[in-house]
Design a protein around this motif. Sequence first.
Motif, PDB file in Angstrom:
ATOM      1  N   PHE A 588      64.380  31.241  50.885  1.00 17.26           N
ATOM      2  CA  PHE A 588      63.771  32.440  50.303  1.00 17.26           C
ATOM      3  C   PHE A 588      64.265  33.713  50.976  1.00 17.26           C
ATOM      4  O   PHE A 588      64.721  34.655  50.316  1.00 17.26           O
ATOM      5  CB  PHE A 588      62.246  32.368  50.387  1.00 17.26           C
ATOM      6  CG  PHE A 588      61.561  33.601  49.872  1.00 17.26           C
ATOM      7  CD1 PHE A 588      61.396  33.806  48.519  1.00 17.26           C
ATOM      8  CD2 PHE A 588      61.105  34.579  50.749  1.00 17.26           C
ATOM      9  CE1 PHE A 588      60.790  34.957  48.032  1.00 17.26           C
ATOM     10  CE2 PHE A 588      60.497  35.733  50.280  1.00 17.26           C
ATOM     11  CZ  PHE A 588      60.341  35.919  48.917  1.00 17.26           C
ATOM     12  N   ASN A 589      64.174  33.802  52.307  1.00 15.14           N
ATOM     13  CA  ASN A 589      64.573  35.014  53.014  1.00 15.14           C
ATOM     14  C   ASN A 589      66.077  35.255  52.905  1.00 15.14           C
ATOM     15  O   ASN A 589      66.525  36.409  52.815  1.00 15.14           O
ATOM     16  CB  ASN A 589      64.142  34.928  54.481  1.00 15.14           C
ATOM     17  CG  ASN A 589      62.633  34.986  54.636  1.00 15.14           C
ATOM     18  OD1 ASN A 589      62.015  36.031  54.527  1.00 15.14           O
ATOM     19  ND2 ASN A 589      62.026  33.822  54.863  1.00 15.14           N
ATOM     20  N   ASN A 590      66.866  34.185  52.915  1.00 12.04           N
ATOM     21  CA  ASN A 590      68.303  34.328  52.690  1.00 12.04           C
ATOM     22  C   ASN A 590      68.578  34.987  51.344  1.00 12.04           C
ATOM     23  O   ASN A 590      69.383  35.917  51.230  1.00 12.04           O
ATOM     24  CB  ASN A 590      68.988  32.956  52.735  1.00 12.04           C
ATOM     25  CG  ASN A 590      69.163  32.434  54.148  1.00 12.04           C
ATOM     26  OD1 ASN A 590      69.363  33.206  55.079  1.00 12.04           O
ATOM     27  ND2 ASN A 590      69.099  31.124  54.309  1.00 12.04           N
ATOM     28  N   VAL A 591      67.909  34.476  50.314  1.00  9.27           N
ATOM     29  CA  VAL A 591      68.119  34.982  48.956  1.00  9.27           C
ATOM     30  C   VAL A 591      67.712  36.450  48.858  1.00  9.27           C
ATOM     31  O   VAL A 591      68.394  37.256  48.210  1.00  9.27           O
ATOM     32  CB  VAL A 591      67.339  34.121  47.937  1.00  9.27           C
ATOM     33  CG1 VAL A 591      67.292  34.803  46.574  1.00  9.27           C
ATOM     34  CG2 VAL A 591      67.978  32.745  47.805  1.00  9.27           C
ATOM     35  N   MET A 592      66.598  36.837  49.493  1.00  9.94           N
ATOM     36  CA  MET A 592      66.142  38.220  49.424  1.00  9.94           C
ATOM     37  C   MET A 592      67.137  39.185  50.072  1.00  9.94           C
ATOM     38  O   MET A 592      67.409  40.274  49.550  1.00  9.94           O
ATOM     39  CB  MET A 592      64.772  38.355  50.092  1.00  9.94           C
ATOM     40  CG  MET A 592      63.630  37.691  49.337  1.00  9.94           C
ATOM     41  SD  MET A 592      63.326  38.410  47.694  1.00  9.94           S
ATOM     42  CE  MET A 592      64.030  37.146  46.650  1.00  9.94           C
ATOM     43  N   SER A 624      58.906  47.179  46.732  1.00  5.00           N
ATOM     44  CA  SER A 624      58.463  45.881  47.256  1.00  5.00           C
ATOM     45  C   SER A 624      59.422  45.366  48.318  1.00  5.00           C
ATOM     46  O   SER A 624      59.004  44.821  49.348  1.00  5.00           O
ATOM     47  CB  SER A 624      58.355  44.868  46.112  1.00  5.00           C
ATOM     48  OG  SER A 624      57.373  45.256  45.185  1.00  5.00           O
ATOM     49  N   MET A 625      60.721  45.560  48.077  1.00  4.60           N
ATOM     50  CA  MET A 625      61.713  45.092  49.037  1.00  4.60           C
ATOM     51  C   MET A 625      61.646  45.919  50.329  1.00  4.60           C
ATOM     52  O   MET A 625      61.716  45.375  51.441  1.00  4.60           O
ATOM     53  CB  MET A 625      63.107  45.161  48.427  1.00  4.60           C
ATOM     54  CG  MET A 625      64.134  44.300  49.117  1.00  4.60           C
ATOM     55  SD  MET A 625      63.825  42.518  48.918  1.00  4.60           S
ATOM     56  CE  MET A 625      64.431  42.249  47.249  1.00  4.60           C
ATOM     57  N   SER A 630      62.238  42.052  56.179  1.00  2.31           N
ATOM     58  CA  SER A 630      62.219  42.190  57.635  1.00  2.31           C
ATOM     59  C   SER A 630      63.039  41.081  58.262  1.00  2.31           C
ATOM     60  O   SER A 630      63.296  40.048  57.642  1.00  2.31           O
ATOM     61  CB  SER A 630      60.779  42.137  58.160  1.00  2.31           C
ATOM     62  OG  SER A 630      60.167  40.893  57.820  1.00  2.31           O
ATOM     63  N   LYS A 631      63.466  41.306  59.497  1.00  2.00           N
ATOM     64  CA  LYS A 631      64.245  40.296  60.211  1.00  2.00           C
ATOM     65  C   LYS A 631      63.408  39.029  60.357  1.00  2.00           C
ATOM     66  O   LYS A 631      62.217  39.086  60.661  1.00  2.00           O
ATOM     67  CB  LYS A 631      64.674  40.826  61.574  1.00  2.00           C
ATOM     68  CG  LYS A 631      65.729  41.924  61.491  1.00  2.00           C
ATOM     69  CD  LYS A 631      66.196  42.378  62.856  1.00  2.00           C
ATOM     70  CE  LYS A 631      65.114  43.157  63.573  1.00  2.00           C
ATOM     71  NZ  LYS A 631      65.612  43.728  64.845  1.00  2.00           N
ATOM     72  N   ASN A 632      64.048  37.900  60.136  1.00  2.00           N
ATOM     73  CA  ASN A 632      63.308  36.639  60.069  1.00  2.00           C
ATOM     74  C   ASN A 632      64.136  35.521  60.678  1.00  2.00           C
ATOM     75  O   ASN A 632      65.348  35.432  60.448  1.00  2.00           O
ATOM     76  CB  ASN A 632      62.973  36.323  58.599  1.00  2.00           C
ATOM     77  CG  ASN A 632      61.916  35.262  58.451  1.00  2.00           C
ATOM     78  OD1 ASN A 632      62.086  34.127  58.885  1.00  2.00           O
ATOM     79  ND2 ASN A 632      60.808  35.631  57.832  1.00  2.00           N
ATOM     80  N   VAL A 633      63.471  34.662  61.454  1.00  2.00           N
ATOM     81  CA  VAL A 633      64.179  33.554  62.112  1.00  2.00           C
ATOM     82  C   VAL A 633      64.690  32.530  61.104  1.00  2.00           C
ATOM     83  O   VAL A 633      65.570  31.722  61.427  1.00  2.00           O
ATOM     84  CB  VAL A 633      63.259  32.851  63.133  1.00  2.00           C
ATOM     85  CG1 VAL A 633      62.891  33.784  64.265  1.00  2.00           C
ATOM     86  CG2 VAL A 633      62.002  32.307  62.445  1.00  2.00           C
ATOM     87  N   LEU A 634      64.138  32.554  59.876  1.00  2.00           N
ATOM     88  CA  LEU A 634      64.571  31.596  58.856  1.00  2.00           C
ATOM     89  C   LEU A 634      65.846  32.033  58.145  1.00  2.00           C
ATOM     90  O   LEU A 634      66.394  31.273  57.343  1.00  2.00           O
ATOM     91  CB  LEU A 634      63.454  31.389  57.822  1.00  2.00           C
ATOM     92  CG  LEU A 634      62.170  30.739  58.347  1.00  2.00           C
ATOM     93  CD1 LEU A 634      61.105  30.702  57.264  1.00  2.00           C
ATOM     94  CD2 LEU A 634      62.444  29.332  58.859  1.00  2.00           C
ATOM     95  N   VAL A 635      66.316  33.242  58.409  1.00  2.00           N
ATOM     96  CA  VAL A 635      67.543  33.745  57.779  1.00  2.00           C
ATOM     97  C   VAL A 635      68.758  33.160  58.486  1.00  2.00           C
ATOM     98  O   VAL A 635      68.927  33.342  59.698  1.00  2.00           O
ATOM     99  CB  VAL A 635      67.599  35.286  57.813  1.00  2.00           C
ATOM    100  CG1 VAL A 635      68.922  35.782  57.243  1.00  2.00           C
ATOM    101  CG2 VAL A 635      66.432  35.877  57.036  1.00  2.00           C
TER     102      VAL A 635
END
Length: 720
Positions: A588-592, A624-625, A630-635
């Motif tokens: 999800f976070n990668n795609v965003m 919304s974006m 935000s920076k995320n460890v899942l990215v």
Amino acid sequence: MHTIQLLVSAFLVFLLGKYLPISTKSNNAYFNFKMFNIRQSTLTKLIETCDTVLKRLNSEKSKWKLTAACVPEADETAKQALITFSEQWEEIYTYFSQLRDTLKSNPTSEKIREKKARILSALESTEELLDTFIGQLRDSCESIGAAKRTLSGLEKSMEETKKEINELLERLNKLENVPVMMPIRVKQEIKQEVEEDLFVVFENIRQSHASNGQSSASNTGKGPDPSPMADLDHQPIELPARNREDKVHTTHLSYKDFVGQPSKIGSRPWISGFKDGEPVHMDKQKFCQTLEDGTDLFSVPTVPTLVKSMNGLSMKVPLNLGFPSLHEYLQSQEHADVTVIDSFKQKALSKKMKISEVINRFKTPAHERDICINILSNEESGSGTKFDKEFRPPRLVEESLEKRLERVLIRKKDRIEEELEDELITEEREEELTEQKKRIEQQMNTFPKYLKFVIVSMAGSFTNVHIDFSASSVFYHVFKGTKIFYLAQPTEENIKIYKEYETSVKTKKKWIVAAMENQWERLVIKAGMTAIIPSGFIHAVYTPEDSIVVGGNFLMENQIARQFELSRVEEKMWKNNMLDYGSLYKEFNNVMFSYTENILFEKLVNLHEIPVEDIEELKEQTLSMVKNLSKNVLVTWYSEEEQEQIIQKLKQLIPVEWVPVEEIPEEEAPADIPMAPENAENVAVDPEAVPEQDMTRTRLPRACKRTASTTHVPPKRRRR
């Protein structure tokens, strides 16, 4: 193909001429005059191409009538079928003529969509008739040599015409959603669009007939199938008798009717009581809708929608998928085992199960089963199985955020490869492009695959109340059996209750069904039906009989805020060990981040080219974006430094009139003259034209100021 290329070229330039003049920001009268001349010239060629297709259609509808005249009067069914085909082709001819007339009258995107929808619907109706009667037609023409030759030639001609029309329709569809580019890039964009793989609405008639013929041959003259699974699909599931007249139901969901034993949700005793109290009184529609078919369903509806017939959905499904053939469709060397949930215990088995073992378990009579199998996470995209090759999701999925992003990445990769082949490319530019290509390939290799779930459930399975991961939208097609959904709307209050329920660490808590007692609606999905569930709808699922379902999850651009909101809830649960990693939308976070970099940035840079009616939706997506990215460890597609750069650039590009400057605190240096945005290579600029500063839109100067003020040393790349 040359005519189709010409048609696409004409439409691209036509759209340029239509939408660019809407914006008065450029103040370039010469450009508008030039575009007007180009539009008039290309429209003439476009209409000439339409005339060519109409001539072919007119010839073919005459051939249908000729073939009908050659069929003996005794074969009334085949003769009537041919007459019907002639009428269908006449209808297609009429709709295509209307499309031509529309093109002559300065068409809008809405008019193009309307005419395209009519052509699609008529073509699909013709395809259904062909599938039904093609065998009879061939038998009838067997004894008439001349008619047989006519039919053979007609089929070939039809295939060519259908291919040409489908290519036209696909390109029209793409043109409606492609951001308008500056004139210097038109030629390059046309070339990329023409070379792109197209979605073909129809399957080859000969292949379809051959497969039907083989199926008939294998089941003719050989007696009953000795396999113990031969008639499993036709065995009725015996459920405990229910005397509904003895039940006194209220006008809404009763907690006692629904729950039974709330402390053991899904257990065998709980299911036994649930069957008797299953809330059938919830059938009255409050917010769901039912459609006879998918003819008018081109995008995800705003409410849960039951589609009784898959006609018009442009969804391709295996014709004989069932319990006896399940092994054949799902087994492969690379994809041998599946994760199985025991619904009675509401948790996954510690060991995966082979498809063959799953099928054997379904042979056991219901009252002798020791576990209640519910396979929910078996996704077949790219598995190489027969199902993966033969199933195609409904066309509305093509409008998803993932599909749009995937198409952009493919185009960018093709563009990079083309530039790398240039013999005059500099070494520095070659290194830059190679790095860009490497990143795109990494993203494409790990792109989310959630469109081919095969859900296999035993009678009595119950999936507890949930929202699909990352609030993704869902399509849900039942092959065998029945599924019953209990749905609640994603109102602000309901979402609040859901979030509190999911993140609560209390061991004993009031079941969410009771907390939302008056909110539920019951939706029964029978074999052959398809349900579309929009983003955020809360639901539970009950399986009254052994069932096979195909479903898919996907994100939508107009639901970015809700998708972020639920994703953050799931990430919190994962960090607190309340949810396993496999239950997340892992990309999800990668795609965003990728969507922001590859699509949203280009829209904001070329904001003056966006149709006026789409500005408000783009504003909501952007805000919304800005609020949630935000920076995320899942990215994993971007380093921490790269994530920060994307976030800052998004803040720089957002128009001042959308978000006041004081709400995005950042030191800004004055700029003497307007400057090009960072990705200026995406915008064609006349070096001799010096634009005047536009005082009605301060987006560009503001973006330039921020760019000038952020020339600092970037932070160190995070170790991985």
